[in-house]
Design a protein around this motif. Structure first.
Motif, mmCIF file in Angstrom:
data_model
loop_
_atom_site.group_PDB
_atom_site.id
_atom_site.type_symbol
_atom_site.label_atom_id
_atom_site.label_comp_id
_atom_site.label_asym_id
_atom_site.label_seq_id
_atom_site.Cartn_x
_atom_site.Cartn_y
_atom_site.Cartn_z
ATOM 1 N N PHE A 35 4.763 7.194 0.237
ATOM 2 C CA PHE A 35 6.038 6.902 0.891
ATOM 3 C C PHE A 35 5.866 5.754 1.872
ATOM 4 C CE2 PHE A 35 6.728 11.382 -0.282
ATOM 5 C CZ PHE A 35 7.887 11.214 -1.018
ATOM 6 N N GLU A 36 6.788 4.807 1.790
ATOM 7 C CA GLU A 36 6.760 3.655 2.692
ATOM 8 C C GLU A 36 8.172 3.465 3.247
ATOM 9 O OE1 GLU A 36 4.697 1.357 4.194
ATOM 10 O OE2 GLU A 36 6.601 0.635 4.989
ATOM 11 N N ARG A 37 8.259 3.331 4.567
ATOM 12 C CA ARG A 37 9.585 3.245 5.174
ATOM 13 C C ARG A 37 10.229 1.865 5.000
ATOM 14 N NH1 ARG A 37 9.989 1.281 10.429
ATOM 15 N NH2 ARG A 37 8.091 0.316 11.174
ATOM 16 N N GLY A 49 -3.829 -13.066 11.253
ATOM 17 C CA GLY A 49 -4.868 -12.234 10.861
ATOM 18 C C GLY A 49 -5.775 -12.703 9.763
ATOM 19 N N VAL A 50 -6.955 -12.200 9.959
ATOM 20 C CA VAL A 50 -7.956 -12.405 8.930
ATOM 21 C C VAL A 50 -8.223 -11.084 8.225
ATOM 22 C CG1 VAL A 50 -9.683 -12.223 10.771
ATOM 23 C CG2 VAL A 50 -10.426 -12.907 8.514
ATOM 24 N N LEU A 51 -8.267 -11.149 6.927
ATOM 25 C CA LEU A 51 -8.706 -10.004 6.158
ATOM 26 C C LEU A 51 -10.141 -10.274 5.736
ATOM 27 C CD1 LEU A 51 -7.696 -7.303 4.814
ATOM 28 C CD2 LEU A 51 -7.848 -8.626 2.705
ATOM 29 N N LEU A 107 -0.891 -13.176 4.910
ATOM 30 C CA LEU A 107 0.390 -12.786 5.497
ATOM 31 C C LEU A 107 0.720 -11.407 4.933
ATOM 32 C CD1 LEU A 107 2.155 -16.245 5.141
ATOM 33 C CD2 LEU A 107 1.234 -15.215 7.231
ATOM 34 N N ARG A 108 0.943 -10.468 5.835
ATOM 35 C CA ARG A 108 0.979 -9.067 5.416
ATOM 36 C C ARG A 108 2.129 -8.709 4.489
ATOM 37 N NH1 ARG A 108 -1.923 -5.622 8.728
ATOM 38 N NH2 ARG A 108 -1.105 -4.012 7.374
ATOM 39 N N ALA A 109 3.280 -9.355 4.666
ATOM 40 C CA ALA A 109 4.410 -9.004 3.801
ATOM 41 C C ALA A 109 4.075 -9.308 2.342
ATOM 42 C CB ALA A 109 5.677 -9.745 4.231
ATOM 43 N N GLY A 303 -7.022 4.903 8.869
ATOM 44 C CA GLY A 303 -6.555 3.604 9.348
ATOM 45 C C GLY A 303 -6.250 3.588 10.840
ATOM 46 N N ASP A 304 -5.309 2.760 11.226
ATOM 47 C CA ASP A 304 -4.941 2.639 12.640
ATOM 48 C C ASP A 304 -4.421 3.953 13.221
ATOM 49 O OD1 ASP A 304 -5.643 0.001 12.849
ATOM 50 O OD2 ASP A 304 -3.674 -0.687 13.524
ATOM 51 N N ALA A 305 -3.834 4.785 12.388
ATOM 52 C CA ALA A 305 -3.355 6.090 12.874
ATOM 53 C C ALA A 305 -4.538 6.902 13.391
ATOM 54 C CB ALA A 305 -2.627 6.842 11.764
ATOM 55 N N GLY A 316 -9.760 -4.617 11.747
ATOM 56 C CA GLY A 316 -8.829 -3.487 11.718
ATOM 57 C C GLY A 316 -8.414 -3.206 10.287
ATOM 58 N N ALA A 317 -7.848 -4.245 9.643
ATOM 59 C CA ALA A 317 -7.334 -4.062 8.283
ATOM 60 C C ALA A 317 -8.460 -3.686 7.316
ATOM 61 C CB ALA A 317 -6.626 -5.325 7.823
ATOM 62 N N ASN A 318 -9.624 -4.326 7.465
ATOM 63 C CA ASN A 318 -10.734 -4.002 6.564
ATOM 64 C C ASN A 318 -11.270 -2.596 6.844
ATOM 65 O OD1 ASN A 318 -11.649 -4.999 9.051
ATOM 66 N ND2 ASN A 318 -13.674 -5.405 8.211
HETATM 67 C C1 LIG Z 1 -1.454 -8.765 16.676
HETATM 68 C C2 LIG Z 1 -2.459 -8.092 15.797
HETATM 69 C C3 LIG Z 1 -3.508 -8.825 15.285
HETATM 70 C C4 LIG Z 1 -4.433 -8.222 14.430
HETATM 71 N N1 LIG Z 1 -5.385 -9.001 13.859
HETATM 72 C C5 LIG Z 1 -6.206 -8.479 12.937
HETATM 73 C C6 LIG Z 1 -7.085 -9.321 12.208
HETATM 74 O O1 LIG Z 1 -7.092 -10.542 12.375
HETATM 75 N N2 LIG Z 1 -7.911 -8.751 11.286
HETATM 76 C C7 LIG Z 1 -7.888 -7.406 11.041
HETATM 77 O O2 LIG Z 1 -8.646 -6.941 10.182
HETATM 78 N N3 LIG Z 1 -7.054 -6.584 11.709
HETATM 79 C C8 LIG Z 1 -6.198 -7.093 12.639
HETATM 80 N N4 LIG Z 1 -5.302 -6.275 13.277
HETATM 81 C C9 LIG Z 1 -5.333 -4.831 13.002
HETATM 82 C C10 LIG Z 1 -4.697 -4.479 11.651
HETATM 83 O O3 LIG Z 1 -3.406 -4.991 11.583
HETATM 84 C C11 LIG Z 1 -4.635 -2.978 11.467
HETATM 85 O O4 LIG Z 1 -5.904 -2.423 11.729
HETATM 86 C C12 LIG Z 1 -4.196 -2.566 10.060
HETATM 87 O O5 LIG Z 1 -2.932 -3.053 9.764
HETATM 88 C C13 LIG Z 1 -4.202 -1.052 9.922
HETATM 89 O O6 LIG Z 1 -3.786 -0.674 8.636
HETATM 90 P P1 LIG Z 1 -3.096 0.736 8.398
HETATM 91 O O7 LIG Z 1 -2.868 0.817 6.933
HETATM 92 O O8 LIG Z 1 -3.868 1.791 9.047
HETATM 93 O O9 LIG Z 1 -1.717 0.669 9.193
HETATM 94 P P2 LIG Z 1 -0.468 -0.311 9.046
HETATM 95 O O10 LIG Z 1 -0.890 -1.618 8.510
HETATM 96 O O11 LIG Z 1 0.233 -0.269 10.329
HETATM 97 O O12 LIG Z 1 0.429 0.390 7.930
HETATM 98 C C14 LIG Z 1 1.151 1.579 8.170
HETATM 99 C C15 LIG Z 1 2.248 1.680 7.133
HETATM 100 O O13 LIG Z 1 2.893 2.934 7.224
HETATM 101 C C16 LIG Z 1 4.292 2.778 7.191
HETATM 102 N N5 LIG Z 1 4.844 3.923 7.910
HETATM 103 C C17 LIG Z 1 4.630 4.272 9.210
HETATM 104 N N6 LIG Z 1 5.236 5.438 9.494
HETATM 105 C C18 LIG Z 1 5.836 5.839 8.353
HETATM 106 C C19 LIG Z 1 6.617 6.990 8.013
HETATM 107 N N7 LIG Z 1 6.868 7.956 8.910
HETATM 108 N N8 LIG Z 1 7.106 7.096 6.757
HETATM 109 C C20 LIG Z 1 6.863 6.119 5.828
HETATM 110 N N9 LIG Z 1 6.113 5.022 6.097
HETATM 111 C C21 LIG Z 1 5.603 4.894 7.337
HETATM 112 C C22 LIG Z 1 4.513 1.429 7.843
HETATM 113 O O14 LIG Z 1 5.763 0.869 7.484
HETATM 114 C C23 LIG Z 1 3.333 0.628 7.324
HETATM 115 O O15 LIG Z 1 3.598 0.012 6.086
HETATM 116 C C24 LIG Z 1 -4.350 -6.833 14.138
HETATM 117 C C25 LIG Z 1 -3.299 -6.094 14.677
HETATM 118 C C26 LIG Z 1 -2.341 -6.702 15.472
HETATM 119 C C27 LIG Z 1 -1.186 -5.891 15.977
#
Ligand SMILES: Cc1cc2nc3c(=O)[nH]c(=O)nc-3n(C[C@H](O)[C@H](O)[C@H](O)COP(=O)(O)OP(=O)(O)OC[C@H]3O[C@@H](n4cnc5c(N)ncnc54)[C@H](O)[C@@H]3O)c2cc1C
Ligand code: SF4
Ligand code: SF4
Lengths: 432, 92
Positions: A35-37, A49-51, A107-109, A303-305, A316-318
């Motif tokens: 599920f994705e919002r 960001g860098v991946l 670009l994340r989108a 992940g970030d959660a 972070g992303a990796n």
């Molecule tokens: C300004 C900034 C710069 C950064 N630079 C870097 C970088 O250069 N390199 C790097 O590796 N990392 C970087 N990071 C960190 C990186 O963005 C995160 O670590 C990474 O995105 C985490 O991935 P994730 O999948 O855990 O969470 P997210 O990428 O946040 O994805 C969570 C997903 O869950 C969805 N979602 C949330 N709640 C719900 C819900 N209740 N129901 C349905 N969908 C939901 C969201 O829409 C989203 O798509 C940066 C972060 C920020 C803010």
């Protein structure tokens, strides 16, 4: 959506963590729903960001051939700014312009959409524009999720929450308290468009090469920093700051952004460019100290959660790809054993502990506190470096030996050598 | 560059029926000296209008900063917009 339909695994969030989890579980033949919002995966996500590519390459070999990457980052530039001056420390290598590459600006989108598509190709079902409103618990065990759709309760043997740093589901489930102002920060970014040849000349790049810059000295000592990444035809410029620091210093984020853009050392990089997007996102700041319990009955957090991110290295992303993958693999093992209890899923925690992710996180656990307790690092040190080097380089008829002495005396007025040594020693201690 | 010009570049689908941000107790804001929400939001969604906070939730970038910053009063009811609504990053 039929309420009675049951899945092996529900994944909440199609960011890097969620898509990695769904991918490995779907490949192992599990019935997976994501599920994705957002309207599509990535439409709510931004980063620097860098991946860094190592983790994604393990899951999808030669990912760069199909993934929408921007530029292969061949240079890491530290840029220490104060007033009219900047000291640069840079490392550039053509080796990073060759497979397997070290990392790409993305670009994340675009990227998140592609990555989620890989999970779909492996057999996962992706449902967008759907907010998961809460976890469905039964006697302490997570058995499904309640979505915002009509008839929106969906059940599964296990749920992986990969909802990102702004984690409401795990907060509402009592897994962590509301984040404190020193546990999270906010990142603000502008995407600035300019002609490709202008960008390449400006940063001395050819072909697919790109540069990443970490800029110190422009955030008034706040824990965080300024970043600049080159994309194909855009530059990502922004900052990250701890919420407590931002609140205490009283800046409006957009005012700070404008100040950064107009700094005489930064402005030339973006001159003539036009802003095509303005975004913001929460970012974990404390690392290890904020990590909640990640394994529960029928529930894993990735992940970030899980607050797994590294302020020092900017990763972070990796890491999210890795934690998502390990969570997915733990669910596959739990299915084979027919045990989705916390005990049955505990291989996730074991795998995390054994991986570089947790080792790094533990090693750097004092880093945010160190920066926070030493605002000089982000502010005074760039200034001292610039003044010292500028003075030394100025040809004004003074013998250089005498000059170095005088400059050092100036430095000492602002910060004692003992104080500097202490900061360095403490810095070394928190990362060693 | 003005903030409104930046926000003009962003794409939003505003959920007119369901604001996702709400002040829980408008009266509590009267006792809040710092009014962090009016300062810390990247898109300046919150403004103090004589005796209450106005919430222009349609400009929200969904970062969550305001909620965490309003720590003393915990006075912001913060939900994600319904699926498919809110800000839509074109690049991210
Ligand atoms: C300004 C900034 C710069 C950064 N630079 C870097 C970088 O250069 N390199 C790097 O590796 N990392 C970087 N990071 C960190 C990186 O963005 C995160 O670590 C990474 O995105 C985490 O991935 P994730 O999948 O855990 O969470 P997210 O990428 O946040 O994805 C969570 C997903 O869950 C969805 N979602 C949330 N709640 C719900 C819900 N209740 N129901 C349905 N969908 C939901 C969201 O829409 C989203 O798509 C940066 C972060 C920020 C803010
Ligand atoms: S910070 Fe919270 S309590 Fe203070 S004015 Fe804003 S919403 Fe009200
Ligand atoms: S979530 Fe972020 S953008 Fe939205 S109102 Fe709060 S601080 Fe502003």
């Amino acid at each position: 959506m039929a309420a009675i339909e049951k899945y092996d695994l529900i994944v909440v969030g199609a960011g890097p963590a969620g898509s990695a989890a769904a991918l490995v579980a779907a490949r192992a033949g599990l019935k997976v729903i994501i599920f994705e919002r957002g309207e599509f995966p990535g439409s709510k996500n931004m980063f620097g960001g860098v991946l860094f590519g190592h983790e994604i390459n393990e899951l999808i070999p030669n990912y760069w051939e199909t993934a929408p990457v921007e530029r292969a980052l061949i240079e890491e530039r530290y840029f220490l700014v104060s007033g009219n001056s900047a000291t640069t420390i840079a490392m550039r290598t053509k080796d990073f312009a060759e497979p397997p590459y070290n990392g790409f600006s993305v670009l994340r989108a675009r990227f998140d959409k592609w990555f989620a598509d890989q999970a779909v190709e492996a057999g996962a079902l992706l449902v967008c524009e759907t907010l998961v409103e809460s976890l469905i618990m039964d006697h302490g065990k997570c058995v499904g999720v309640k979505t915002g759709r009509a008839d929106g309760d969906v059940y599964a043997d296990c749920v992986i929450v990969a909802e990102g740093a702004n984690s409401l589901l795990t907060r509402d489930a009592g897994i962590h308290a509301e984040w404190k102002t020193n546990e999270v920060g906010v990142g603000v970014k502008e995407l600035i468009k300019m002609p490709k040849d202008v960008l390449e000349n400006r940063f001395n790049l050819t072909g697919q090469e790109g540069v990443s810059m970490r800029i110190l000295g422009l955030t008034k000592g706040m824990t965080g920093g300024v970043f600049l990444y080159t994309n194909k035809e855009t530059v990502s410029l922004g900052f990250v700051a701890m919420i407590e620091d931002l609140a205490a210093r009283g800046f409006k984020p957009n005012d700070l952004m404008e100040e950064i853009k107009s700094n005489p050392m930064i402005a030339p990089f973006i001159e003539g460019g036009s802003t095509v997007e303005y975004t913001a996102h929460m970012v974990p700041e404390q690392g290890y100290k904020s990590v909640p319990r990640l394994v529960h009955d029928g529930l894993l957090i990735a992940g970030d959660a899980a607050m797994i991110s590294n302020l020092l290295t900017g990763e972070g992303a990796n890491l999210a790809v890795t934690t998502g993958r390990l969570a997915g693999e733990a669910v596959v093992a739990a299915k084979a054993a027919g045990d989705y209890s916390a005990l049955g899923l505990y291989s996730y925690q074991n795998a995390l502990d054994a991986s570089y992710v947790m080792k790094d996180l533990k090693q750097f656990k004092g880093f945010a506190g160190y920066l926070h307790g030493n605002p000089d690092l982000m502010d005074l040190y760039p200034q001292l470096a610039n003044e010292f080097l500028k003075g030394l380089l100025t040809a004004d008829g003074t013998p250089r030996g005498a000059k170095a002495k005088a400059l050092l005396a100036e430095v000492k007025k602002k910060k004692s050598l003992f104080g500097i040594a202490k900061d360095l020693w403490r810095g070394w201690r928190v990362i060693k | 560059m003005k903030l409104e010009d930046k926000l003009f570049q962003d794409r939003y689908i505003v959920d007119e029926e369901h604001p996702h941000l709400k002040i829980k107790d408008p009266a509590a804001c009267l006792n809040c000296e710092a009014k962090q929400c009016t300062q810390i939001c990247p898109s300046e969604v919150y403004t103090w209008e004589e005796d209450h906070i106005d919430v222009a939730y349609g400009d929200c970038l969904e970062c969550g900063t305001c909620r965490v910053a309003c720590a003393e009063f915990n006075n912001i009811e913060w939900r994600y917009p319904r699926g498919g609504f809110g800000v839509m990053f074109k690049f991210g």
